[in-house]
Design an enzyme around this catalytic site. Structure first.
Site, PDB file in Angstrom:
ATOM      1  N   HIS A 202       0.813  -1.218   0.000  1.00 41.45           N
ATOM      2  CA  HIS A 202       0.000   0.000   0.000  1.00 41.45           C
ATOM      3  C   HIS A 202       0.846   1.267   0.000  1.00 41.45           C
ATOM      4  O   HIS A 202       0.396   2.311  -0.471  1.00 41.45           O
ATOM      5  CB  HIS A 202      -0.990  -0.031   1.168  1.00 41.45           C
ATOM      6  CG  HIS A 202      -2.172  -0.891   0.871  1.00 41.45           C
ATOM      7  ND1 HIS A 202      -2.151  -2.248   1.047  1.00 41.45           N
ATOM      8  CD2 HIS A 202      -3.387  -0.590   0.333  1.00 41.45           C
ATOM      9  CE1 HIS A 202      -3.324  -2.747   0.672  1.00 41.45           C
ATOM     10  NE2 HIS A 202      -4.077  -1.781   0.242  1.00 41.45           N
TER      11      HIS A 202
ATOM     12  N   ARG B  83      -9.989   5.634   0.134  1.00 41.01           N
ATOM     13  CA  ARG B  83      -9.414   4.748   1.153  1.00 41.01           C
ATOM     14  C   ARG B  83      -9.515   5.425   2.518  1.00 41.01           C
ATOM     15  O   ARG B  83      -8.650   6.220   2.888  1.00 41.01           O
ATOM     16  CB  ARG B  83      -7.956   4.436   0.810  1.00 41.01           C
ATOM     17  CG  ARG B  83      -7.741   3.812  -0.572  1.00 41.01           C
ATOM     18  CD  ARG B  83      -6.256   3.496  -0.779  1.00 41.01           C
ATOM     19  NE  ARG B  83      -6.011   2.885  -2.068  1.00 41.01           N
ATOM     20  CZ  ARG B  83      -5.536   3.537  -3.135  1.00 41.01           C
ATOM     21  NH1 ARG B  83      -5.280   4.839  -3.047  1.00 41.01           N
ATOM     22  NH2 ARG B  83      -5.316   2.902  -4.273  1.00 41.01           N
TER      23      ARG B  83
ATOM     24  N   CYS C 177     -11.085  -1.111  -9.514  1.00 37.16           N
ATOM     25  CA  CYS C 177     -10.370  -0.059  -8.796  1.00 37.16           C
ATOM     26  C   CYS C 177      -8.950  -0.461  -8.452  1.00 37.16           C
ATOM     27  O   CYS C 177      -8.254   0.245  -7.738  1.00 37.16           O
ATOM     28  CB  CYS C 177     -11.120   0.334  -7.518  1.00 37.16           C
ATOM     29  SG  CYS C 177     -11.189  -0.982  -6.285  1.00 37.16           S
TER      30      CYS C 177
ATOM     31  N   GLU D  97     -12.264  -9.315  -4.193  1.00 33.05           N
ATOM     32  CA  GLU D  97     -10.830  -9.555  -4.003  1.00 33.05           C
ATOM     33  C   GLU D  97     -10.536 -11.011  -3.694  1.00 33.05           C
ATOM     34  O   GLU D  97      -9.459 -11.515  -4.026  1.00 33.05           O
ATOM     35  CB  GLU D  97     -10.314  -8.708  -2.834  1.00 33.05           C
ATOM     36  CG  GLU D  97     -10.562  -7.225  -2.963  1.00 33.05           C
ATOM     37  CD  GLU D  97     -10.265  -6.481  -1.681  1.00 33.05           C
ATOM     38  OE1 GLU D  97      -9.234  -5.804  -1.633  1.00 33.05           O
ATOM     39  OE2 GLU D  97     -11.068  -6.586  -0.732  1.00 33.05           O
TER      40      GLU D  97
ATOM     41  N   ARG E  19       2.286 -10.159  -2.002  1.00 34.07           N
ATOM     42  CA  ARG E  19       2.685  -9.048  -2.858  1.00 34.07           C
ATOM     43  C   ARG E  19       3.763  -8.167  -2.234  1.00 34.07           C
ATOM     44  O   ARG E  19       4.350  -7.332  -2.909  1.00 34.07           O
ATOM     45  CB  ARG E  19       1.468  -8.193  -3.210  1.00 34.07           C
ATOM     46  CG  ARG E  19       0.849  -7.471  -2.041  1.00 34.07           C
ATOM     47  CD  ARG E  19      -0.446  -6.830  -2.460  1.00 34.07           C
ATOM     48  NE  ARG E  19      -0.983  -5.964  -1.423  1.00 34.07           N
ATOM     49  CZ  ARG E  19      -2.151  -5.355  -1.506  1.00 34.07           C
ATOM     50  NH1 ARG E  19      -2.889  -5.511  -2.576  1.00 34.07           N
ATOM     51  NH2 ARG E  19      -2.579  -4.575  -0.542  1.00 34.07           N
TER      52      ARG E  19
ATOM     53  N   ASN F  94      -5.413  -6.021  -7.170  1.00 31.87           N
ATOM     54  CA  ASN F  94      -4.177  -6.296  -6.419  1.00 31.87           C
ATOM     55  C   ASN F  94      -4.336  -7.525  -5.531  1.00 31.87           C
ATOM     56  O   ASN F  94      -3.559  -8.476  -5.609  1.00 31.87           O
ATOM     57  CB  ASN F  94      -3.793  -5.092  -5.561  1.00 31.87           C
ATOM     58  CG  ASN F  94      -3.670  -3.828  -6.371  1.00 31.87           C
ATOM     59  OD1 ASN F  94      -3.370  -3.870  -7.554  1.00 31.87           O
ATOM     60  ND2 ASN F  94      -3.913  -2.696  -5.742  1.00 31.87           N
ATOM     61  N   ASP F  95      -5.339  -7.498  -4.659  1.00 28.41           N
ATOM     62  CA  ASP F  95      -5.549  -8.645  -3.775  1.00 28.41           C
ATOM     63  C   ASP F  95      -6.071  -9.860  -4.537  1.00 28.41           C
ATOM     64  O   ASP F  95      -5.739 -10.994  -4.193  1.00 28.41           O
ATOM     65  CB  ASP F  95      -6.509  -8.279  -2.642  1.00 28.41           C
ATOM     66  CG  ASP F  95      -5.788  -7.638  -1.469  1.00 28.41           C
ATOM     67  OD1 ASP F  95      -4.593  -7.915  -1.285  1.00 28.41           O
ATOM     68  OD2 ASP F  95      -6.406  -6.846  -0.738  1.00 28.41           O
TER      69      ASP F  95
END
Length: 749
Positions: free
Chosen positions: A354, A465, A671, A600, A634, A623-624
């Site tokens: 992140h 976020r 997203c 996710e 990651r 991402n996840d």
């Protein structure tokens, strides 16, 4: 065994040169295993060079070379596996090498030294008597070889460093594209115990500084202790416990304070006490007591780090700098004056941590997984010479020549010109050549810069976020404090839609005042799981969102890290409770926000029909989803090369999600970071995704790209891409398409 392994590895890692490291290694290994000979061969220019020995002819060191596959040592290197022989000379692969004088040795045990799938060399032990080495001895040598790999690699990096005035290049993984030219600011580098001896003007203030540093040092060691106690590692726990006790007022901590009371600056005080004790222990005959000098050194450096580095951060640099650290937490990143932060370089962390995501959101070039940059160079070097960070190519240049600097400054100007060209069209809609409208939204977590980006052309905020503001606090923000932040967001976007994600902490996003210690945090207590376990926090946040948008705006609420329909049902119960409460407080003047979930966790790919019965929309977090689908952490540089959102399996999962959402009438957007990559955006649009949310830095570039392609062409491109076997082939297919459209510069930046 653990202590012996640690001592050997630490001795190698702490050596001033490769030659010293290898000499220590063979001597200590020989003694630990009670063998007659220990030798190390390192791979140099494709051949194994005898680099150190304790038992063979010293004259052969640096002279004898062996090809891969040649003799027993070459066989171990070629096969990459351990070899244990009772009578080495009777083996068909044995090769006589008169220069090394090994005729007296019969027993042979060798293991390859491998670092991240790359052969570094071979370590072997030999004995005069013919015998098979035991399983315990095999395990010891294999473990030692594995632990030595990183230490030897780092020491070799030190040896390879150029002399002052020469350029050196460090490589890492691009976390945020761009180029930066600036001096460095080092956090987490080697701290010298030999500090300048300086008197202080204000003893009370200096005592407070030292007490705070001692407190932070104790807290860090206590967290470390808890981790080892959890793993039942008694030996290491005892070591850490001893260090904590040394910080007490009755021990070294008290002596540090006494030096300050005598008028010394805190750094000088720690240095004076540490150096005094190190000299005393080093002069002792007892080997155990000699070793305690290392504990004093480690402790002194820990306290000095807590004194020196917070001061560096508080003291804003005069000019923009490239921040260099082992790790950077989000709190530090967002508190650092943005106009003074030219780039970020870290030894740890992954491309989709992140911190990397925030760096992309801020448009700051960032490089992760840069090996040994802090071990290999002195902080003064990094802070005094000019650095060039070419994050797009994964390079950090230390002390580049005037010619190289001139070329990079010209390249930087060229990139700025391209950015201006893309930005000139940002106010125009993202519409393909065949008139398909794609809505581009902003991923955000900071108010700074949001208003300008929305005004310049973003269609709204696709992901806010909320954990970022939480990370900047020293406690959980109250409802009224959250309302204030969310109203700022609403004012910034005006009438455009906002998707607010509920608190998503855990994994690589800890809160300083709410520590979560887990063995595998990415599969643990995070996202909606934590919110459901703490309804008192969840309800406050939901109420704050609804109150902030009660007088206008288009609010959607997004639940993160959902893995089951039951979690959706429970979250909706709290959502409905918060809505009913706020609506009653406002005399019925409240519109119900849209509700969605993050897609996710792969399990929900197969439950979208049930999801559609409960929520209004789905937002795909690539991402996840990539992390869980490919079973890759990651943030782990050791496996970062396996994390790839262009993996055919991930692309097929995204296509399946888009198809199922359409079939069940479920609104869907993306997203994740893939939406902000030019090649990723093309494939997503080809799948039928018409809502993409990305970082501020990507908006103009993606808008410019989509206005120059057609969905018809992209559909054909997707068909070909989905037939590929691996991610690299997918990339090549898309690159060829972009090249044919004269758009390849969008990827090469």
């Amino acid at each position: 065994m653990l202590t012996t392994l640690r001592d050997i590895t630490q001795a190698v890692a702490g050596a001033a040169s490769l030659e010293e490291a290898l000499t220590l290694l063979v001597r200590r290994t020989n003694a630990a295993m009670q063998t007659h000979c220990c030798s190390v061969y390192l791979l140099e220019q494709g051949k194994l060079l005898l680099s150190a020995t304790d038992g063979l002819a010293k004259s052969a060191v640096g002279q004898v070379t062996i090809s891969l596959g040649e003799g027993l040592v070459g066989t171990v290197a070629q096969r990459g596996e351990l070899l244990n022989l009772a009578q080495a000379q009777s083996h068909p692969r044995f090769k006589v090498c008169p220069e090394v004088a090994e005729d007296a040795f019969q027993a042979f045990l060798a293991a390859p030294i491998i670092y991240q799938q790359r052969l570094l060399g071979v370590i072997l032990v030999q004995q005069e008597a013919a015998r098979q080495f035991s399983e315990g001895e095999e395990a010891f040598l294999l473990t030692l070889a594995a632990q030595l790999a990183m230490a030897i690699n780092n020491v070799r990096r030190k040896r390879a460093l150029p002399h002052p005035g020469q350029q050196s290049v460090f490589r890492g993984t691009c976390a945020s594209r761009g180029i930066a030219i600036a001096k460095g600011l080092v956090l987490g580098g080697e701290i010298s115990l030999e500090q300048a001896q300086q008197r202080c003007d204000d003893i009370t203030a200096e005592l407070m500084r030292l007490e705070q540093a001692l407190s932070r040092s104790k807290a860090a060691l206590t967290a470390l202790l808890q981790r080892f106690e959890h793993n039942a590692d008694d030996e290491v726990s005892n070591i850490v416990s001893a260090l904590i006790m040394l910080l007490d007022e009755q021990s070294l901590g008290g002596e540090y304070l006494q030096e300050v009371q005598a008028g010394w600056q805190a750094e000088s005080a720690v240095s004076r006490v540490s150096m005094r004790y190190i000299a005393q222990f080093a002069a002792m005959d007892d080997a155990y007591l000699k070793e305690r000098a290392r504990d004093i050194r480690e402790l002194g450096q820990r306290v000095l780090r807590q004194l020196i580095e917070p001061g560096k951060v508080r003291l804003a640099p005069d000019k923009p700098v490239i921040l260099i650290a082992r790790e950077v937490d989000i709190g530090l990143l967002v508190e650092f004056p943005q106009q003074k932060l030219a780039g970020i370089v870290t030894e740890l962390g992954g491309v989709n941590a992140h911190v990397a995501i925030v760096a992309r959101a801020l448009g700051i070039p960032a490089l992760t997984g840069v090996e040994a940059v802090l071990d290999g160079l002195e902080p003064d070097t990094l802070e005094q010479v000019e650095l060039v960070l070419n994050a797009s190519r994964g390079q950090l240049l230390i002390g580049p020549s005037a010619v190289v600097l001139r070329e990079y400054r010209a390249l930087l100007e060229s990139e700025k010109a391209l950015a201006r060209r893309y930005a000139a069209e940002l106010t125009l809609p993202a519409e393909t050549l065949d008139k398909q409208r794609i809505h581009l939204h902003l991923n955000a977590g900071l108010i700074s810069g949001m208003e300008n980006t929305i005004a310049d052309g973003a269609d709204g905020i696709g992901l806010y976020r909320t954990e970022i503001p939480f990370m900047l606090e020293q406690r959980f923000p109250s409802e009224s404090e959250q309302v204030k932040v969310y109203r700022q967001v609403r004012r910034a976007v005006g009438s455009r839609p906002v998707v607010m994600r509920t608190l998503d902490i855990g994994g690589d996003k800890p809160l300083p005042y709410f520590p979560i210690k887990e063995e595998n945090p990415f599969l643990g207590w995070r996202g909606i799981r934590l919110s459901l376990d703490h309804p008192e926090l969840f309800l406050v946040q939901l109420r704050a969102m609804m109150r902030a948008f009660s007088s206008g705006g288009k609010l959607s609420v997004l639940f993160p890290m959902v893995s089951s329909v039951a979690e959706i049902d429970m979250a909706l119960c709290y959502f409905n409770q918060a809505f009913a409460e706020v609506k009653a407080e406002l005399d019925g003047q409240l519109s119900r926000p849209r509700v969605g979930i993050m897609l996710e966790v792969p399990a929900l790919l197969y439950q979208l029909r049930e999801v559609a019965l409960r929520v209004d929309f789905v937002s795909v977090g690539t991402n996840d989803l990539t992390q869980y689908l490919l079973a890759v952490d990651r943030n782990n540089p050791s496996v970062s090369s396996l994390f790839d959102s262009f993996h055919p399996a991930l692309l097929r999962a995204l296509q399946r999600a888009r198809f199922d959402c359409g079939q069940y009438g479920l609104d869907v957007s993306v997203c994740g970071e893939l939406a902000g990559e030019p090649m990723g955006a093309l494939l997503l649009v080809a799948m039928g995704y018409s809502q993409l949310s990305m970082n501020q830095d990507s908006l103009a570039r993606i808008n410019y790209l989509l206005r120059r392609v057609s969905c018809g062409e992209l559909s054909n491109l997707l068909d070909i891409a989905l037939e590929q076997d691996d991610a690299q082939d997918v990339r090549e297919i898309v690159r060829e398409y972009l090249d044919s459209r004269h758009l390849l510069t969008l990827v090469n930046q």
